[in-house]
Design a protein around this motif. Structure first.
Motif, PDB file in Angstrom:
ATOM      1  N   VAL A 193       4.699   8.731  -8.459  1.00  0.00           N
ATOM      2  CA  VAL A 193       5.451   8.552  -7.210  1.00  0.00           C
ATOM      3  C   VAL A 193       5.958   7.132  -7.060  1.00  0.00           C
ATOM      4  O   VAL A 193       6.822   6.864  -6.220  1.00  0.00           O
ATOM      5  N   ARG A 194       5.447   6.186  -7.865  1.00  0.00           N
ATOM      6  CA  ARG A 194       5.905   4.796  -7.785  1.00  0.00           C
ATOM      7  C   ARG A 194       7.217   4.577  -8.532  1.00  0.00           C
ATOM      8  O   ARG A 194       7.772   3.481  -8.476  1.00  0.00           O
ATOM      9  N   THR A 195       7.700   5.604  -9.252  1.00  0.00           N
ATOM     10  CA  THR A 195       8.938   5.461 -10.030  1.00  0.00           C
ATOM     11  C   THR A 195      10.096   6.079  -9.256  1.00  0.00           C
ATOM     12  O   THR A 195      10.249   7.306  -9.216  1.00  0.00           O
ATOM     13  N   GLN A 205       4.043   0.701  -1.333  1.00  0.00           N
ATOM     14  CA  GLN A 205       5.409   0.804  -1.849  1.00  0.00           C
ATOM     15  C   GLN A 205       5.821   2.257  -2.104  1.00  0.00           C
ATOM     16  O   GLN A 205       6.946   2.647  -1.788  1.00  0.00           O
ATOM     17  N   ALA A 206       4.924   3.044  -2.681  1.00  0.00           N
ATOM     18  CA  ALA A 206       5.279   4.439  -2.966  1.00  0.00           C
ATOM     19  C   ALA A 206       5.571   5.204  -1.684  1.00  0.00           C
ATOM     20  O   ALA A 206       6.487   6.044  -1.641  1.00  0.00           O
ATOM     21  N   THR A 207       4.828   4.918  -0.618  1.00  0.00           N
ATOM     22  CA  THR A 207       5.071   5.580   0.670  1.00  0.00           C
ATOM     23  C   THR A 207       6.446   5.215   1.206  1.00  0.00           C
ATOM     24  O   THR A 207       7.209   6.073   1.682  1.00  0.00           O
ATOM     25  N   MET A 208       6.784   3.914   1.129  1.00  0.00           N
ATOM     26  CA  MET A 208       8.104   3.467   1.590  1.00  0.00           C
ATOM     27  C   MET A 208       9.217   4.146   0.796  1.00  0.00           C
ATOM     28  O   MET A 208      10.207   4.626   1.367  1.00  0.00           O
ATOM     29  N   GLN A 209       9.061   4.190  -0.523  1.00  0.00           N
ATOM     30  CA  GLN A 209      10.098   4.786  -1.360  1.00  0.00           C
ATOM     31  C   GLN A 209      10.281   6.271  -1.074  1.00  0.00           C
ATOM     32  O   GLN A 209      11.403   6.781  -1.043  1.00  0.00           O
ATOM     33  N   SER A 254       8.478  -4.578  14.055  1.00  0.00           N
ATOM     34  CA  SER A 254       9.704  -3.829  13.821  1.00  0.00           C
ATOM     35  C   SER A 254       9.853  -3.577  12.325  1.00  0.00           C
ATOM     36  O   SER A 254       9.167  -4.177  11.490  1.00  0.00           O
ATOM     37  N   ARG A 255      10.783  -2.703  11.977  1.00  0.00           N
ATOM     38  CA  ARG A 255      11.016  -2.429  10.557  1.00  0.00           C
ATOM     39  C   ARG A 255      11.544  -3.664   9.847  1.00  0.00           C
ATOM     40  O   ARG A 255      11.198  -3.916   8.690  1.00  0.00           O
ATOM     41  N   ALA A 256      12.326  -4.470  10.529  1.00  0.00           N
ATOM     42  CA  ALA A 256      12.849  -5.691   9.901  1.00  0.00           C
ATOM     43  C   ALA A 256      11.713  -6.655   9.573  1.00  0.00           C
ATOM     44  O   ALA A 256      11.694  -7.267   8.491  1.00  0.00           O
ATOM     45  N   GLU A 257      10.781  -6.833  10.507  1.00  0.00           N
ATOM     46  CA  GLU A 257       9.630  -7.709  10.242  1.00  0.00           C
ATOM     47  C   GLU A 257       8.782  -7.182   9.093  1.00  0.00           C
ATOM     48  O   GLU A 257       8.317  -7.952   8.233  1.00  0.00           O
ATOM     49  N   LEU A 258       8.585  -5.871   9.061  1.00  0.00           N
ATOM     50  CA  LEU A 258       7.792  -5.280   7.984  1.00  0.00           C
ATOM     51  C   LEU A 258       8.515  -5.416   6.649  1.00  0.00           C
ATOM     52  O   LEU A 258       7.890  -5.703   5.616  1.00  0.00           O
ATOM     53  N   ASP A 259       9.843  -5.210   6.651  1.00  0.00           N
ATOM     54  CA  ASP A 259      10.608  -5.349   5.416  1.00  0.00           C
ATOM     55  C   ASP A 259      10.458  -6.761   4.845  1.00  0.00           C
ATOM     56  O   ASP A 259      10.290  -6.939   3.626  1.00  0.00           O
ATOM     57  N   MET A 260      10.530  -7.768   5.722  1.00  0.00           N
ATOM     58  CA  MET A 260      10.423  -9.155   5.275  1.00  0.00           C
ATOM     59  C   MET A 260       9.038  -9.426   4.682  1.00  0.00           C
ATOM     60  O   MET A 260       8.902 -10.029   3.608  1.00  0.00           O
ATOM     61  N   HIS A 261       7.999  -8.966   5.375  1.00  0.00           N
ATOM     62  CA  HIS A 261       6.633  -9.196   4.905  1.00  0.00           C
ATOM     63  C   HIS A 261       6.373  -8.439   3.603  1.00  0.00           C
ATOM     64  O   HIS A 261       5.810  -8.994   2.641  1.00  0.00           O
ATOM     65  N   ILE A 262       6.796  -7.194   3.557  1.00  0.00           N
ATOM     66  CA  ILE A 262       6.545  -6.377   2.365  1.00  0.00           C
ATOM     67  C   ILE A 262       7.316  -6.919   1.170  1.00  0.00           C
ATOM     68  O   ILE A 262       6.811  -6.927   0.036  1.00  0.00           O
ATOM     69  N   GLN A 263       8.534  -7.421   1.398  1.00  0.00           N
ATOM     70  CA  GLN A 263       9.299  -8.011   0.311  1.00  0.00           C
ATOM     71  C   GLN A 263       8.566  -9.227  -0.254  1.00  0.00           C
ATOM     72  O   GLN A 263       8.537  -9.440  -1.481  1.00  0.00           O
ATOM     73  N   HIS A 264       7.967 -10.025   0.638  1.00  0.00           N
ATOM     74  CA  HIS A 264       7.216 -11.201   0.190  1.00  0.00           C
ATOM     75  C   HIS A 264       6.003 -10.782  -0.647  1.00  0.00           C
ATOM     76  O   HIS A 264       5.722 -11.378  -1.699  1.00  0.00           O
ATOM     77  N   VAL A 265       5.307  -9.741  -0.197  1.00  0.00           N
ATOM     78  CA  VAL A 265       4.152  -9.255  -0.962  1.00  0.00           C
ATOM     79  C   VAL A 265       4.601  -8.720  -2.321  1.00  0.00           C
ATOM     80  O   VAL A 265       3.951  -8.971  -3.347  1.00  0.00           O
ATOM     81  N   GLU A 266       5.713  -7.988  -2.328  1.00  0.00           N
ATOM     82  CA  GLU A 266       6.228  -7.457  -3.596  1.00  0.00           C
ATOM     83  C   GLU A 266       6.514  -8.583  -4.590  1.00  0.00           C
ATOM     84  O   GLU A 266       6.177  -8.490  -5.776  1.00  0.00           O
TER      85      GLU A 266
END
Length: 487
Positions: free
Chosen positions: A216-218, A259-263, A444-456
Motif C-alpha cells: 500500500v506504500r507504492t 504516509q500509506a493512509t494519506m496516499q 488544518s490540512r495545510a498545517e499537517l501537510d507542512m509537518h508531514i512533508q518535513h517528517v518525510e
C-alpha cells in the motif's frame, strides 16, 4: 567403554572359569583359551564399542552368536592343547549358557534401565485455548447482517492488509455478505495464499473475489489497482502494530502507518470512491510510542481532508489472540515449560476478539453521525491477572508466581490505554456497542501537510538517527524540532 559391560563380562568369565571338577585349576590353559576367545568375540561384535543405550536387537544377536561361536572354537583349540584337561561337555555347555545369558541379559537390563531413566513423562494434555470471554464479562455484539448485505450488494469493497489478523477476519465476514466484488490487498504472499484457501468456500459469486499482492506504500501500484477495480468502499487495516519494533524503525512506521493512509485517501479522492474507513488504535490517544504517534497523525489527516469522500475512523484496543499478541506468546511459553514474561504487574489493556471488532467495523459503514467511532470493550484487563489465569489452566498444581517473571516495561509502552483524546466527547449511536466521538480538529490540512512533508524529508535523510526521527514523529505539528540537515 561401558563400565557395566566390563564388570558383567568379568562376572561371566568367573562363572566360566569356576572349578567344576577336581583337578581343574583356575586359569589353566583350556579355560584361559575359552575366556580369551569369548572376550575377543565381545570386542569383535561391538559390545565394548557402544553404550547400553545403543545396543539394539541386531547387536544382541551378533553378540550371542559370537560368544557361542567363540566357545566352540576355544573348545576345539583346548582339545588339541591338552585333551586331559577338558571340562565335561555338560559342564562346558552349562557354563557357556550361563556366561552368554549373563552378559547379554545384564546388557538388556542396563538398556531397560537407561530407557526408564530417559523416557520423558507423557505430555500433559494442553488445555483448550483461552477465549476472550474467559477474561471479559460481556456478551458478543450483534449486527444486522441483512441490512449490510443490502448496502453492499452492488458495491465493490477493497480491504488493505487483507491477510492480517483483522483483515482476514474482515474478508471472511464480508464474503458472507456477498458484495458485488471483494478486493483484498496484502504485501505478504503467504498471507494471500492462506486467505485464498480460507475463502475457498462458495461464499462469493464467481469472479467476485480479487486478491492482489501489493504494497500500500507504492502509489503507482495502488493507482493501478484502483483503476482496475474502481472500489466503492475502502477499509484500510494495513499497519505495523508492534510497539517496541516501531521504536527501532520509526521511518518504517511513518511510511506504513501515516504516509500509506494519506496516499490511499488521495486515491479515493482521485477515483471518486464513495467511502473510506480507517482502522486506528487506542494507542493513538495521547501516544507514548512511535506506533501511536503515526496512527494519530493518520487520524488527523483523515479528519482534516477536504474531499467529497465519506470518511470515518474506528478506534479500538488490542485484538485478543491475534498473531504476535500476548495470549499466544504466553501459551507458547507455558507449553515449553517456561515462565510468562509480564512487563509490569499493573499493566492493563482493552481487548476485543477479531470477530467482534470486524463485525462492528462493518456496521460503522451504515453510520454517518460521527467522524470517529469507538467500540465498547468493557473494563481493561490487567495483564498480570490474565497471566495468572493462564498459569492455572496449564499448571493447576504449580504456584502462579513460579511461572511468571516481571521483565520491565518495553520502550514506548503505556501502563494503561485510553479510548478518547482530551477534548473529545463520546455519545451513543444507533448500535449499543458503538460510541460516536466528536471533537475539534487541532490542525488544518495545510498545517499537517507542512509537518508531514518535513517528517518525510527527514525520514529520507541518511544522517537522521532513529532517536531523532522518533522525537520528530512524536512532536505535534505546531513546533517541529530541528533535525540535522545535509551540509
Amino acid at each position: 567403554m561401558d563400565t557395566t559391560l566390563v564388570a558383567l563380562s568379568l562376572w561371566g568369565a568367573a562363572i566360566l572359569m569356576s572349578q567344576p571338577v577336581p583337578g581343574v585349576t583356575l586359569l589353566q590353559s583350556p579355560a584361559a583359551v575359552t575366556l580369551g576367545a569369548m572376550l575377543l568375540s565381545l570386542w569383535a561384535t561391538g559390545a565394548y564399542q557402544v553404550l547400553a543405550r545403543d545396543i539394539h536387537l541386531h547387536r544382541f544377536i551378533r553378540m550371542g552368536g559370537g560368544m557361542v561361536g567363540a566357545v566352540l572354537v576355544a573348545t576345539a583349540l583346548a582339545y588339541f592343547w591338552d585333551p586331559t584337561q577338558m571340562l565335561p561337555r555338560g559342564v562346558l555347555a552349562l557354563h557357556t549358557l550361563m556366561a552368554t545369558g549373563g552378559v547379554l541379559g545384564s546388557r538388556a537390563l542396563a538398556r531397560l534401565a537407561w530407557e526408564h531413566r530417559h523416557t520423558p513423562a507423557p505430555p500433559t494434555p494442553h488445555p483448550a485455548p483461552m477465549t476472550l470471554y474467559d477474561v471479559v464479562d460481556r456478551e458478543p455484539p450483534v449486527i444486522n447482517t441483512q441490512e449490510l448485505r443490502n448496502a453492499l450488494a452492488d458495491r465493490t469493497v477493497l480491504v488493505t492488509g487483507a491477510g492480517g489478523s483483522i483483515g482476514s477476519e474482515l474478508m471472511a465476514q464480508l464474503a458472507h455478505l456477498h458484495p458485488f466484488r471483494l478486493v483484498g490487498v496484502d504485501m505478504s504472499e503467504y498471507n494471500l495464499y492462506r486467505l485464498r484457501h480460507t475463502l475457498d468456500a462458495p461464499t462469493l459469486p464467481e469472479n467476485a473475489l480479487d486478491l492482489r499482492l501489493a504494497d500500500v506504500r507504492t502509489p503507482e501500484t495502488m493507482h493501478r489497482i484502483f483503476r482496475q477495480t474502481t472500489p466503492d468502499v475502502v477499509i484500510h487495516t494495513a499497519a505495523y502494530k508492534h510497539v517496541p519494533m516501531m521504536e527501532r524503525h520509526p521511518a518504517e512506521a511513518f511510511g506504513n502507518n501515516t504516509q500509506a493512509t494519506m496516499q490511499l485517501l488521495r486515491l479515493c479522492e482521485e477515483h471518486q470512491t464513495g467511502q473510506f474507513l480507517f482502522v486506528s488504535t487506542d494507542k493513538a490517544v495521547q501516544p507514548t510510542s512511535v506506533l501511536g504517534a503515526t496512527k494519530r497523525l493518520a487520524e488527523w489527516y483523515v479528519r482534516a481532508a477536504q474531499s467529497p469522500v465519506s470518511r470515518s475512523i474506528v478506534r479500538f484496543g488490542n485484538v485478543f489472540g491475534s498473531r504476535g499478541s500476548v495470549v499466544p506468546r504466553f501459551e507458547r511459553c507455558l507449553a515449553a515449560g517456561k515462565p510468562i514474561p509480564v512487563t509490569h504487574p499493573d499493566m492493563e489493556r482493552y481487548f476485543m476478539s477479531a470477530t467482534e471488532a470486524c463485525s462492528l467495523i462493518m456496521h460503522t459503514l451504515l453510520l454517518d453521525s460521527h467522524p470517529v467511532y469507538l467500540f465498547r470493550m468493557g473494563e481493561p484487563v490487567r495483564i498480570q491477572d490474565l497471566a495468572e489465569q493462564l498459569v492455572r489452566r496449564w499448571y493447576p498444581n504449580q504456584p502462579t508466581d513460579a511461572m511468571i517473571e516481571h521483565t520491565g516495561r518495553r520502550p514506548g509502552e503505556k501502563m494503561t490505554e485510553a479510548l478518547a483524546m482530551p477534548g473529545e466527547a463520546t455519545s451513543d449511536t444507533a448500535h449499543p456497542s458503538i460510541l460516536g466521538v466528536e471533537g475539534a480538529m487541532p490542525y488544518s490540512r495545510a498545517e499537517l501537510d507542512m509537518h508531514i512533508q518535513h517528517v518525510e524529508e527527514q525520514c529520507r535523510h541518511p544522517d537522521a538517527s532513529a532517536s531523532q526521527l522518533r522525537r520528530l514523529i512524536m512532536n505535534t505539528p505546531s513546533a517541529p524540532p530541528s533535525v540535522p540537515t545535509r551540509s
